[in-house]
Design a protein around this motif. Structure first.
Motif, PDB file in Angstrom:
ATOM      1  N   ARG A  48      55.027  56.655  21.315  1.00 19.60           N
ATOM      2  CA  ARG A  48      55.549  55.370  20.756  1.00 19.60           C
ATOM      3  C   ARG A  48      56.648  54.618  21.505  1.00 19.60           C
ATOM      4  NH1 ARG A  48      54.557  55.278  14.834  1.00 19.60           N
ATOM      5  NH2 ARG A  48      53.239  56.939  14.336  1.00 19.60           N
ATOM      6  N   ASP A  49      57.538  55.530  22.270  1.00 22.19           N
ATOM      7  CA  ASP A  49      58.631  54.747  23.014  1.00 22.19           C
ATOM      8  C   ASP A  49      58.231  54.084  24.164  1.00 22.19           C
ATOM      9  OD1 ASP A  49      60.478  56.208  21.480  1.00 22.19           O
ATOM     10  OD2 ASP A  49      60.718  58.018  22.640  1.00 22.19           O
ATOM     11  N   ASP A  50      56.930  54.384  24.743  1.00 20.91           N
ATOM     12  CA  ASP A  50      56.409  53.388  25.725  1.00 20.91           C
ATOM     13  C   ASP A  50      55.940  51.872  25.329  1.00 20.91           C
ATOM     14  OD1 ASP A  50      56.544  55.490  27.674  1.00 20.91           O
ATOM     15  OD2 ASP A  50      54.692  56.419  27.025  1.00 20.91           O
ATOM     16  N   ARG A  69      54.900  49.112  29.668  1.00 22.27           N
ATOM     17  CA  ARG A  69      55.139  49.113  30.976  1.00 22.27           C
ATOM     18  C   ARG A  69      55.157  50.471  31.619  1.00 22.27           C
ATOM     19  NH1 ARG A  69      58.647  44.236  31.661  1.00 22.27           N
ATOM     20  NH2 ARG A  69      58.967  43.520  29.719  1.00 22.27           N
ATOM     21  N   LYS A  70      53.868  50.662  32.504  1.00 22.17           N
ATOM     22  CA  LYS A  70      53.677  51.926  33.020  1.00 22.17           C
ATOM     23  C   LYS A  70      53.256  52.036  34.141  1.00 22.17           C
ATOM     24  CE  LYS A  70      51.260  56.166  31.549  1.00 22.17           C
ATOM     25  NZ  LYS A  70      51.829  57.215  30.539  1.00 22.17           N
ATOM     26  N   ASN A  71      53.383  52.713  35.408  1.00 22.11           N
ATOM     27  CA  ASN A  71      52.574  52.791  36.537  1.00 22.11           C
ATOM     28  C   ASN A  71      51.311  53.406  36.132  1.00 22.11           C
ATOM     29  OD1 ASN A  71      54.439  51.517  37.930  1.00 22.11           O
ATOM     30  ND2 ASN A  71      55.807  53.627  38.312  1.00 22.11           N
ATOM     31  N   ILE A  72      50.354  52.789  36.754  1.00 16.14           N
ATOM     32  CA  ILE A  72      49.013  53.503  36.399  1.00 16.14           C
ATOM     33  C   ILE A  72      48.071  53.353  37.607  1.00 16.14           C
ATOM     34  CG2 ILE A  72      46.567  52.569  35.272  1.00 16.14           C
ATOM     35  CD1 ILE A  72      49.000  52.859  33.246  1.00 16.14           C
ATOM     36  N   ILE A  73      47.551  54.578  37.768  1.00 15.95           N
ATOM     37  CA  ILE A  73      46.635  54.850  38.898  1.00 15.95           C
ATOM     38  C   ILE A  73      45.358  54.491  38.629  1.00 15.95           C
ATOM     39  CG2 ILE A  73      46.046  56.752  40.607  1.00 15.95           C
ATOM     40  CD1 ILE A  73      48.602  58.274  39.760  1.00 15.95           C
ATOM     41  N   GLU A 109      31.645  48.926  25.599  1.00 13.75           N
ATOM     42  CA  GLU A 109      32.836  47.826  25.219  1.00 13.75           C
ATOM     43  C   GLU A 109      33.108  47.465  26.593  1.00 13.75           C
ATOM     44  OE1 GLU A 109      35.713  48.587  22.253  1.00 13.75           O
ATOM     45  OE2 GLU A 109      34.268  49.622  21.115  1.00 13.75           O
ATOM     46  N   VAL A 110      33.624  48.324  27.392  1.00 10.16           N
ATOM     47  CA  VAL A 110      34.429  47.816  28.821  1.00 10.16           C
ATOM     48  C   VAL A 110      33.506  48.065  29.996  1.00 10.16           C
ATOM     49  CG1 VAL A 110      36.402  48.532  30.322  1.00 10.16           C
ATOM     50  CG2 VAL A 110      36.454  48.466  27.789  1.00 10.16           C
ATOM     51  N   SER A 111      33.444  47.280  30.745  1.00 10.80           N
ATOM     52  CA  SER A 111      32.651  47.525  32.114  1.00 10.80           C
ATOM     53  C   SER A 111      33.397  47.919  33.303  1.00 10.80           C
ATOM     54  CB  SER A 111      31.729  46.338  32.536  1.00 10.80           C
ATOM     55  OG  SER A 111      32.461  45.245  32.661  1.00 10.80           O
ATOM     56  N   SER A 112      34.655  47.484  33.299  1.00 12.34           N
ATOM     57  CA  SER A 112      35.497  47.783  34.410  1.00 12.34           C
ATOM     58  C   SER A 112      37.061  47.236  34.130  1.00 12.34           C
ATOM     59  CB  SER A 112      35.069  47.184  35.835  1.00 12.34           C
ATOM     60  OG  SER A 112      34.989  45.715  35.499  1.00 12.34           O
ATOM     61  N   PHE A 113      37.856  47.590  34.926  1.00 14.83           N
ATOM     62  CA  PHE A 113      39.170  47.287  34.898  1.00 14.83           C
ATOM     63  C   PHE A 113      39.540  46.578  36.103  1.00 14.83           C
ATOM     64  CE2 PHE A 113      39.026  50.955  32.001  1.00 14.83           C
ATOM     65  CZ  PHE A 113      39.450  50.304  31.024  1.00 14.83           C
ATOM     66  N   HIS A 114      40.723  45.745  35.920  1.00 14.22           N
ATOM     67  CA  HIS A 114      41.281  45.055  37.216  1.00 14.22           C
ATOM     68  C   HIS A 114      42.637  44.790  36.886  1.00 14.22           C
ATOM     69  CE1 HIS A 114      37.072  43.849  38.399  1.00 14.22           C
ATOM     70  NE2 HIS A 114      36.916  43.886  37.180  1.00 14.22           N
ATOM     71  N   PHE A 115      43.367  44.652  38.203  1.00 18.53           N
ATOM     72  CA  PHE A 115      44.941  44.428  37.849  1.00 18.53           C
ATOM     73  C   PHE A 115      44.893  43.020  38.483  1.00 18.53           C
ATOM     74  CE2 PHE A 115      45.031  49.015  38.357  1.00 18.53           C
ATOM     75  CZ  PHE A 115      45.906  49.336  37.481  1.00 18.53           C
ATOM     76  N   PHE A 116      45.929  42.011  37.634  1.00 18.12           N
ATOM     77  CA  PHE A 116      45.987  40.806  37.804  1.00 18.12           C
ATOM     78  C   PHE A 116      47.412  40.720  38.156  1.00 18.12           C
ATOM     79  CE2 PHE A 116      41.926  40.324  36.063  1.00 18.12           C
ATOM     80  CZ  PHE A 116      41.512  39.473  36.621  1.00 18.12           C
ATOM     81  N   ASP A 117      47.880  39.637  38.945  1.00 16.33           N
ATOM     82  CA  ASP A 117      49.204  39.228  38.886  1.00 16.33           C
ATOM     83  C   ASP A 117      49.647  38.799  37.373  1.00 16.33           C
ATOM     84  OD1 ASP A 117      51.804  38.199  40.240  1.00 16.33           O
ATOM     85  OD2 ASP A 117      51.162  36.499  39.149  1.00 16.33           O
ATOM     86  N   ALA A 118      50.710  39.249  36.992  1.00 13.10           N
ATOM     87  CA  ALA A 118      51.011  38.858  35.362  1.00 13.10           C
ATOM     88  C   ALA A 118      51.000  37.209  35.296  1.00 13.10           C
ATOM     89  CB  ALA A 118      52.065  39.846  34.900  1.00 13.10           C
ATOM     90  N   GLU A 119      51.749  36.816  35.920  1.00 19.15           N
ATOM     91  CA  GLU A 119      52.322  35.324  35.638  1.00 19.15           C
ATOM     92  C   GLU A 119      50.696  34.517  35.804  1.00 19.15           C
ATOM     93  OE1 GLU A 119      55.484  31.788  36.480  1.00 19.15           O
ATOM     94  OE2 GLU A 119      55.615  33.837  37.611  1.00 19.15           O
ATOM     95  N   GLU A 120      50.102  34.976  36.984  1.00 17.20           N
ATOM     96  CA  GLU A 120      48.872  34.265  37.293  1.00 17.20           C
ATOM     97  C   GLU A 120      48.055  34.541  36.072  1.00 17.20           C
ATOM     98  OE1 GLU A 120      44.720  34.539  39.865  1.00 17.20           O
ATOM     99  OE2 GLU A 120      46.720  35.329  40.733  1.00 17.20           O
ATOM    100  N   TYR A 121      47.725  35.459  35.662  1.00 18.38           N
ATOM    101  CA  TYR A 121      46.715  36.025  34.596  1.00 18.38           C
ATOM    102  C   TYR A 121      47.308  35.119  33.263  1.00 18.38           C
ATOM    103  CZ  TYR A 121      44.316  38.453  30.811  1.00 18.38           C
ATOM    104  OH  TYR A 121      43.435  38.729  29.710  1.00 18.38           O
ATOM    105  N   LEU A 122      48.646  35.199  32.800  1.00 20.61           N
ATOM    106  CA  LEU A 122      48.750  34.567  31.487  1.00 20.61           C
ATOM    107  C   LEU A 122      49.045  33.056  31.836  1.00 20.61           C
ATOM    108  CD1 LEU A 122      51.891  36.705  30.639  1.00 20.61           C
ATOM    109  CD2 LEU A 122      49.634  36.728  29.550  1.00 20.61           C
ATOM    110  N   SER A 123      48.981  32.717  32.953  1.00 25.82           N
ATOM    111  CA  SER A 123      48.931  31.215  33.227  1.00 25.82           C
ATOM    112  C   SER A 123      47.311  30.603  33.063  1.00 25.82           C
ATOM    113  CB  SER A 123      49.424  30.548  34.590  1.00 25.82           C
ATOM    114  OG  SER A 123      50.841  30.955  34.741  1.00 25.82           O
ATOM    115  N   ARG A 124      46.555  31.521  33.528  1.00 26.23           N
ATOM    116  CA  ARG A 124      45.094  31.053  33.350  1.00 26.23           C
ATOM    117  C   ARG A 124      44.633  31.278  31.984  1.00 26.23           C
ATOM    118  NH1 ARG A 124      41.871  35.032  37.468  1.00 26.23           N
ATOM    119  NH2 ARG A 124      40.071  34.110  36.148  1.00 26.23           N
ATOM    120  N   GLY A 125      45.236  32.053  31.132  1.00 28.62           N
ATOM    121  CA  GLY A 125      44.952  32.237  29.818  1.00 28.62           C
ATOM    122  C   GLY A 125      45.378  30.965  28.984  1.00 28.62           C
ATOM    123  N   ARG A 126      46.768  30.610  29.306  1.00 24.73           N
ATOM    124  CA  ARG A 126      47.356  29.408  28.746  1.00 24.73           C
ATOM    125  C   ARG A 126      46.657  28.232  28.969  1.00 24.73           C
ATOM    126  NH1 ARG A 126      53.077  29.220  30.856  1.00 24.73           N
ATOM    127  NH2 ARG A 126      53.463  27.824  29.309  1.00 24.73           N
TER     128      ARG A 126
END
Length: 137
Positions: free
Chosen positions: A51-53, A83-87, A97-114
Motif C-alpha cells: 500500500r505504501d508504494d 514509483r519503483k525500479n523494475i528489472i 490480455e498482455v502480449s509484452s511490456f515496454h518502457f517509454f519516456d514518461a513525458e513522451e508517452y503522456l504527450s503522445r496520449g494527450r
C-alpha cells in the motif's frame, strides 16, 4: 523517468495490440480500488507492491461507447502511480490480455496520449491527469 506500459494482446476484445498502463481491472464486490490495483499489478505484470508504494493521482469519469456501440463504458477510474525500479527480466504476463511490456519516456508517452496517438489506448483524461501531476501544465 520511464513508464512501464503493456502492449495489449492481439485477441482481447477492446483495443487489441495497443499500449496502455501496466495494469488495470474492475473492482470486485467487497474490495477497494487500492486492493484491486495491487492485485491487478501482480496478476498482469508479476510486480508485487504494498500500500505504501501506491500513490492515488486522482479519479476521472470515463464514459464512451466502442465496438460500433455494442460496448458502453461508464465508470470511475482511480489512477494510481507507483514509483519503483523494475528489472525487465522480472516481469511476467499470463494469458491473452498482455502480449509484452515496454518502457517509454514518461513525458513522451503522456504527450503522445494527450494528442490521441493511434498506438495508445484512448484514455486522454488519464494522460492529462498524469501529465499535470508529474510535469505541471
Amino acid at each position: 523517468n520511464k513508464f512501464l506500459v503493456q502492449k495489449r494482446g492481439p485477441s482481447v476484445q477492446t483495443a487489441p495490440g495497443k499500449y496502455e498502463c501496466a495494469a488495470a481491472g474492475h473492482i470486485d464486490v467487497g474490495h477497494t480500488s487500492l486492493e484491486t490495483a495491487i492485485k491487478e499489478l501482480e496478476e498482469e505484470a508479476g510486480i508485487a507492491v504494498c500500500r505504501d508504494d501506491v500513490e492515488l493521482v486522482g479519479t476521472i469519469v470515463d464514459q464512451f461507447t466502442m465496438c460500433e456501440g455494442t460496448i458502453l463504458n461508464n465508470e470511475f477510474d482511480d489512477v494510481y502511480l507507483i514509483r519503483k525500479n523494475i528489472i525487465p527480466e522480472d516481469l511476467s504476463h499470463h494469458g491473452h490480455e498482455v502480449s509484452s511490456f515496454h518502457f517509454f519516456d514518461a513525458e513522451e508517452y503522456l504527450s503522445r496520449g494527450r494528442h490521441n496517438d493511434f498506438e495508445l489506448v484512448m484514455r486522454r483524461n488519464e494522460y492529462e491527469l498524469l501529465y499535470k501531476h508529474l510535469f505541471g501544465n
